[in-house]
Write an enzyme that holds these catalytic residues in place. Structure first.
Site, PDB file in Angstrom:
ATOM      1  N   HIS A   1      -7.464   5.336   5.266  1.00 22.79           N
ATOM      2  CA  HIS A   1      -6.558   3.624   5.080  1.00 22.79           C
ATOM      3  C   HIS A   1      -5.716   3.884   5.313  1.00 22.79           C
ATOM      4  CE1 HIS A   1      -8.899   5.489   1.468  1.00 22.79           C
ATOM      5  NE2 HIS A   1     -10.059   4.167   1.750  1.00 22.79           N
TER       6      HIS A   1
HETATM    7  S1  FES Z   1      -4.835   5.789   2.576  1.00 22.33           S
HETATM    8 FE1  FES Z   1      -6.547   6.190   1.249  1.00 22.33          FE
HETATM    9  S2  FES Z   1      -6.312   7.850   0.770  1.00 22.33           S
HETATM   10 FE2  FES Z   1      -4.898   7.731   2.680  1.00 22.33          FE
END
Ligand code: FES
Lengths: 689, 175
Positions: free
Chosen positions: B140
């Site tokens: 993410h």
């Molecule tokens: S940014 Fe969501 S798990 Fe690493």
């Protein structure tokens, strides 16, 4: 469960739910308001006990499945690691394995109660047939569960039982191949048995719901065998039956706990502590005790197909009982002849069970045939004829009248009889196993510090035993289930973690590959298992004149000898569980050189008084002063043997001390609880009389 | 039934309460092993013992990934530039304020040892990627700097430091 409920909750929230899903009303009408005959005796508590046992088996089973690996290479060790490493794993496994036996003890009592009191008669035929179906499902489940630990008996039991189907003409062989998923019992077989063993208990639970439903439509039978007529004849299920069932259940739990905590391997077969070996069949294939009567019937018919048909008929015939016994009087209490024949049938069934554990030879075959005839004659000849010729005594007018008569005095003596009968069967298995394996003398019973309800290991003996193992036994025998960390375990030889680490780092362990792809050696760690003396079985055989020195981890639970009747019945009460260490101790001291003149000793073998067949490939392993004892214990073979046997008992059962300690707590708790339940039950029932 | 005295009632009630209480205690005690069995077993705990890692083969600017207790551990031999970058940033501007000095062992300042599990939802960040020359989590988009501190994205915390110590200049013991 018998129709729409009239129950109306007062709480508005509950009313809201009840309008949409009348579940509270269902529970209320089935388990609270449900009218139950007031004259039920304690034999009627076994229905509740069975539900409880089904629950125990499902809960412990689901948990065991979280740790078990259904693969031929790993199943045996995964069961051992449950017992050794998982928190309370030993408890969960023993609860489950002994739970199966308890389940069958309870179901046999439940069935015999139905038989005695005519509970299968109209209008309860379907209720009874559902019961027979549950019993069949239980047998299938129990059998598949027994295969999962993948010991010798698992493997050969699976082979023998699946081969029953090969008796079917034309398609038999194909059916067996289908069951196996291969050309012999193997990994596919184990996998599907695991899957089905997980599934079937839930099928049982489903049929149990039908069974209870049918029960609640027809109403319970009762010892008088007359149907309730007025309200005076019944009491509401709660609190009356609930508290009585509860008391019965607690008493049963005491019996159960006795097995789990004190004699967990009493009903098991020592051969199942030897990993499955498709190349060697154990001397006697004996099923679990609960199948023994049917196994005896199977073997007494001198034809393959005939035997299989007879065995299955022996169970199926139960389903036809309502139409074989057409007598109007239900309860055998009022049937003087039927009562006598009932007890004869019980004796026949127990004797068949005992025979099932005996080798099929000589007099046992004849006895088996006679008893098989008696078994079937009871259902097919005696009961139909009795229904026509017997004049029953007058039954009471109503249940209320019956309550005035006393009953229940027989309960205690009957329980003792059943315990004895169970012990007889179990002992039969054991004696069968050892009967001709041991032509020689019985190993003497030594006094062990770890025997009995308060048993504890002698730390000094464990440490000396370890020394003997390390300096003598370990040159040929592996001990793959023990890790260096175990030396520091609570209830073990009492090494400190630092001492155990020091022992571990003395050895070199091959590890790798490293970044360059090479294997390398490093010092041992606590997590490493004890090193193996040979890289593989072939190397071990080559170095030992063709014999494979067995792994010693479980040796103290994998060896057995005949205790004979009635000794094994007393063993139940005295918690005798020390056959393995007695045998090992005797074996180590049992070498006779030269061998008796009349004994033809094969080349490369040695004569041992206690070894089955007497010709052992292992030379006398130890003599006086071979191992140095630092604590002043005389360096005699006698002491070496006893110490190493103690050590092997610990390696076979590392949580023995915890088991006995927790067992004592559980027993004290259950006994107090049983007293409380008893007085509560009396108080509750005081209102009903 | 209607004629029972109140003393008898009290005795009866006491019996009922006592039986109920004992039953409850028994049930609670029986549940304990059923829950406890879910914790790591003895072999898992033994396998989670400390491990030693040799740092000699890791050249400046390189990193390795080792596993301890099933967790990936990044061991990074940081360049001078990376260390300076990590120390130049004002700590108060960070989402999870922590100095670089607090995240490494004194005297071994070039060595960064972090558990390579993104503090957002547990993915494994990729080393030497992202705008801060540290780690970038592809799941993410969390970005960590050369000290393993969170700089950007949804992760709330810095990459955690496992328990470790230098046994010699070129060897650490994790655990
Ligand atoms: S940014 Fe969501 S798990 Fe690493």
């Amino acid at each position: 469960m018998s129709g729409p409920s009239t129950y109306q909750p007062t709480n508005p929230a509950l009313q809201w739910i009840e309008k949409r899903l009348p579940i509270i009303g269902l529970v209320h009408s089935s388990f609270v308001a449900y009218p139950t005959p007031r004259n039920l005796n304690y034999w009627w508590t076994f229905g509740g006990i069975l539900s409880f046992m089904l629950g125990v088996q499902i809960v412990t089973g689901v948990i065991l499945a979280m740790h078990y690996t259904p693969h031929v290479d790993m199943a045996f060790n995964s069961v051992e690691s449950i017992v050794r490493d998982v928190n309370y794993g030993w408890l969960l496994r023993y609860l489950h394995s002994n739970g199966a036996s308890m389940f069958f003890i309870a179901v046999y009592i439940h069935m015999l109660r139905g038989l005695y009191y005519g509970s299968y008669k109209a209008p309860r035929e379907i209720l009874w047939i559902l019961g027979v179906i549950i019993y069949l499902l239980m047998m299938a489940t129990g059998f598949m569960g027994y295969v999962l630990p993948w010991g010798q008996m698992s493997f050969w039991g699976a082979t023998v039982i699946t081969n029953l189907f090969s008796a079917i003409p034309y398609v038999g062989e194909s059916i067996v191949t289908l069951l196996w998923g291969g050309y012999s019992v193997g990994n596919p077989t184990l996998n599907r048995f695991f899957s089905l063993h997980y599934l079937l208990p839930f099928v049982i639970a489903g049929v149990v719901v039908l069974h209870v439903w049918a029960l609640h439509v027809a109403g319970q039978n009762n010892p008088a065998g007359v149907e309730p007529k007025t309200e005076k004849d019944t009491v509401p299920f709660t609190p009356y039956a609930t508290i009585k069932d509860g008391f019965g259940m607690v008493c049963f739990m005491i019996f159960y706990a006795w097995f789990v905590f004190y004699i967990p391997n009493y009903l098991g077969d020592p051969d199942n502590y030897i990993p499955a070996n498709p190349g060697v069949t154990p001397a006697h294939i004996v099923p679990e005790w609960y199948y023994l009567p049917f196994y005896a019937i199977l073997r007494s018919i001198p034809s393959k197909l005939g035997g299989v048909i007879a065995m299955f008929s022996a169970i199926i015939v139960l389903a036809f009982l309502p139409w074989l016994d057409t007598a109007k009087t239900k309860s055998s209490k009022y049937r003087p002849l039927a009562k006598q024949f009932f007890w004869m049938f019980v004796v026949v069934a127990v004797l068949l069970g005992w025979l099932g554990g005996k080798p099929a030879e000589g007099i046992y075959i004849i006895a088996g045939r006679v008893l098989t005839f008696c078994y079937f004659a009871y259902f097919l000849i005696v009961l139909p004829i009795l229904s026509r010729i017997e004049t029953p005594r007058a039954v009471p007018n109503s249940i209320a009248d019956d309550v005035l008569a006393k009953y229940g005095k027989k309960v205690a003596s009957a329980i003792v009889a059943l315990v004895l009968a169970g012990g007889l069967m179990a002992g039969g298995t054991q004696s069968a196993k050892a009967a001709d394996e041991h032509g020689g003398p019985t190993p003497p019973s030594l006094s062990w510090s770890f025997a009995g309800p308060f048993g504890k290991f002698d730390r000094g003996a464990l440490q000396r035993g370890y020394k003997v193992y390390k300096e003598v036994c370990s040159t040929c025998h592996s001990m793959s289930l023990i890790h260096f960390r175990n030396l520091a375990d609570v209830g073990g030889p009492g090494f400190s973690a630092a001492q155990a680490l020091a022992v571990a780092s003395e050895i070199k362990v091959q590890d790798g590959p490293n970044d360059a792809g090479d294997m390398f050696e490093r010092p041992g760690r606590l997590a490493d298992p004890f090193p193996k003396p040979f890289p593989n079985e072939n190397a071990a055989r080559a170095a030992n004149g063709g014999a494979y020195p067995p792994d010693l981890s479980l040796m103290a639970k994998a060896r057995n000898y005949d205790r004979g009747f009635p000794q094994f019945v007393f063993d139940f009460f005295t918690q005798f569980q020390e056959k393995g260490p007695n045998y090992i101790d005797a074996l180590l001291q049992g070498y006779v050189d030269p061998a008796p003149k009349d004994f033809a000793l094969p080349p490369g073998a040695y004569y041992n008084k206690y070894f089955p067949g007497h010709a052992i490939k292992m030379p006398k392993p130890i003599s006086d002063d071979q191992v140095t004892y630092d604590d002043g214990t005389p360096q005699k073979v006698e002491n070496y043997a006893k110490d190493v046997s103690t050590f092997l008992m610990w390696t076979a059962e590392p949580h023995l001390e915890a088991r006995k300690r927790i067992g004592l707590q559980v027993m004290v708790f259950l006994i107090i609880f049983a007293f409380l339940m008893y007085f509560t039950k009396k108080k509750v029932w005081a209102n009903a009389h | 039934m209607t004629t029972t005295s109140s003393a008898e009632h009290t005795r009866r009630d006491f019996l009922f309460v006592a039986t109920g209480a004992v039953a409850a205690v028994g049930a609670a005690a029986a549940v304990w092993p059923l829950i406890s069995q879910m914790n790591p077993d003895a072999s898992t705990i033994a396998a989670g013992a400390p491990i030693e890692v040799d740092l000699a083969p890791i050249a400046e600017g390189q990193d390795i990934k080792v596993f301890w207790r099933g967790k990936p551990i990044y061991i990074m031999n940081r360049t001078k530039k990376q260390v300076e970058e990590a120390r130049a940033v004002p700590v108060s501007s960070l989402p999870d304020p922590q100095t670089d000095q607090a995240r490494v062992k004194e005297g071994h300042d070039q060595w960064l040892v972090v558990i390579g599990i993104c503090t957002h939802l547990g993915c494994i960040p990729i080393a030497h990627e992202g705008a801060y020359d540290g780690f970038f989590c592809p799941c993410h988009g969390s970005v960590y700097d050369t000290s393993g501190r969170i700089r950007q994205g949804p992760a709330p915390l810095n990459l955690p430091i496992p328990p470790y110590a230098f046994v010699s200049d070129t060897k650490i013991k994790i655990g």
